[in-house]
Design a protein around this motif. Structure first.
Motif, PDB file in Angstrom:
ATOM      1  N   ILE A  66      -2.577   7.697  34.169  1.00  0.00           N
ATOM      2  CA  ILE A  66      -2.914   7.003  32.922  1.00  0.00           C
ATOM      3  C   ILE A  66      -4.328   6.432  32.993  1.00  0.00           C
ATOM      4  CG2 ILE A  66      -2.359   4.992  31.490  1.00  0.00           C
ATOM      5  CD1 ILE A  66       0.630   5.560  32.232  1.00  0.00           C
ATOM      6  N   VAL A  67      -4.642   5.755  34.090  1.00  0.00           N
ATOM      7  CA  VAL A  67      -5.966   5.137  34.251  1.00  0.00           C
ATOM      8  C   VAL A  67      -7.056   6.203  34.275  1.00  0.00           C
ATOM      9  CG1 VAL A  67      -7.409   3.791  35.825  1.00  0.00           C
ATOM     10  CG2 VAL A  67      -5.065   3.082  35.369  1.00  0.00           C
ATOM     11  N   SER A  68      -6.829   7.295  35.004  1.00  0.00           N
ATOM     12  CA  SER A  68      -7.861   8.336  35.086  1.00  0.00           C
ATOM     13  C   SER A  68      -8.047   9.045  33.746  1.00  0.00           C
ATOM     14  CB  SER A  68      -7.540   9.340  36.187  1.00  0.00           C
ATOM     15  OG  SER A  68      -6.393  10.098  35.875  1.00  0.00           O
ATOM     16  N   THR A  69      -6.984   9.220  32.979  1.00  0.00           N
ATOM     17  CA  THR A  69      -7.114   9.846  31.662  1.00  0.00           C
ATOM     18  C   THR A  69      -7.967   8.985  30.734  1.00  0.00           C
ATOM     19  OG1 THR A  69      -4.989  10.961  31.910  1.00  0.00           O
ATOM     20  CG2 THR A  69      -5.838  10.719  29.671  1.00  0.00           C
ATOM     21  N   LEU A  70      -7.710   7.685  30.728  1.00  0.00           N
ATOM     22  CA  LEU A  70      -8.537   6.782  29.919  1.00  0.00           C
ATOM     23  C   LEU A  70      -9.988   6.796  30.386  1.00  0.00           C
ATOM     24  CD1 LEU A  70      -6.107   3.739  29.638  1.00  0.00           C
ATOM     25  CD2 LEU A  70      -6.709   5.375  27.839  1.00  0.00           C
ATOM     26  N   SER A  71     -10.182   6.764  31.687  1.00  0.00           N
ATOM     27  CA  SER A  71     -11.526   6.763  32.239  1.00  0.00           C
ATOM     28  C   SER A  71     -12.266   8.060  31.917  1.00  0.00           C
ATOM     29  CB  SER A  71     -11.468   6.561  33.754  1.00  0.00           C
ATOM     30  OG  SER A  71     -12.757   6.636  34.303  1.00  0.00           O
ATOM     31  N   ILE A  72     -11.590   9.174  32.037  1.00  0.00           N
ATOM     32  CA  ILE A  72     -12.221  10.466  31.755  1.00  0.00           C
ATOM     33  C   ILE A  72     -12.632  10.552  30.290  1.00  0.00           C
ATOM     34  CG2 ILE A  72     -11.677  12.928  31.532  1.00  0.00           C
ATOM     35  CD1 ILE A  72     -10.220  12.600  34.280  1.00  0.00           C
ATOM     36  N   ALA A  73     -11.830   9.994  29.405  1.00  0.00           N
ATOM     37  CA  ALA A  73     -12.201   9.962  27.983  1.00  0.00           C
ATOM     38  C   ALA A  73     -13.478   9.138  27.789  1.00  0.00           C
ATOM     39  CB  ALA A  73     -11.063   9.406  27.148  1.00  0.00           C
ATOM     40  N   MET A  74     -13.579   7.984  28.449  1.00  0.00           N
ATOM     41  CA  MET A  74     -14.773   7.143  28.331  1.00  0.00           C
ATOM     42  C   MET A  74     -16.009   7.838  28.921  1.00  0.00           C
ATOM     43  SD  MET A  74     -13.632   4.564  26.712  1.00  0.00           S
ATOM     44  CE  MET A  74     -12.236   5.419  26.044  1.00  0.00           C
TER      45      MET A  74
END
Length: 127
Positions: A66-74
């Motif tokens: 979840i954290v990496s998906t949000l980070s990758i979007a940013m």
């Protein structure tokens, strides 16, 4: 550079949609998340016979996913800003057929020279 004109931080790099990043920080940030995910999966495989440890590592995989998906979007939004495109195009990274093409394009496409409507990059003079 961050829009506020401060030196970039790791929180800004991974979790803020504002500003711009160049190709190298984008690629290295993806590599970081890939290594984190690989480490967690390796721990799951190493502990597959221990129910409690496996459950904890599975939880760690879900949280890191979840954290990496949000980070990758940013990261993708900031990279698109560097190229001169609007951030919402980052959704293309989540379309299965387009995802590898968009990732390669973001890794290889050079950013715009000098400041653009999204600011300047952190490696420009005066940043």
């Amino acid at each position: 550079m961050t829009p506020e004109g401060r030196r970039p931080s790791m929180i800004w790099l991974f979790f803020s949609p504002s500003g711009r990043i160049t190709r190298l920080p984008f690629f290295l940030s993806w590599l970081f998340w890939l290594l984190i995910g690989g480490f967690v999966v390796a721990q799951m495989l190493a502990n597959e016979n221990h129910r409690t440890a496996l459950a904890l590592w599975t939880l760690a995989l879900i949280v890191s996913g979840i954290v990496s998906t949000l980070s990758i979007a940013m990261l993708a939004i900031k990279r698109l800003h560097d190229i001169g495109y609007p951030g919402p195009l980052a959704i293309c990274l989540f379309i299965p057929v387009l995802s590898p093409i968009v990732f390669i394009a973001l890794c290889l496409w050079p950013g715009t020279e000098g400041p653009n409507e999204f600011g300047q990059t952190s490696d420009e003079p005066g940043a």
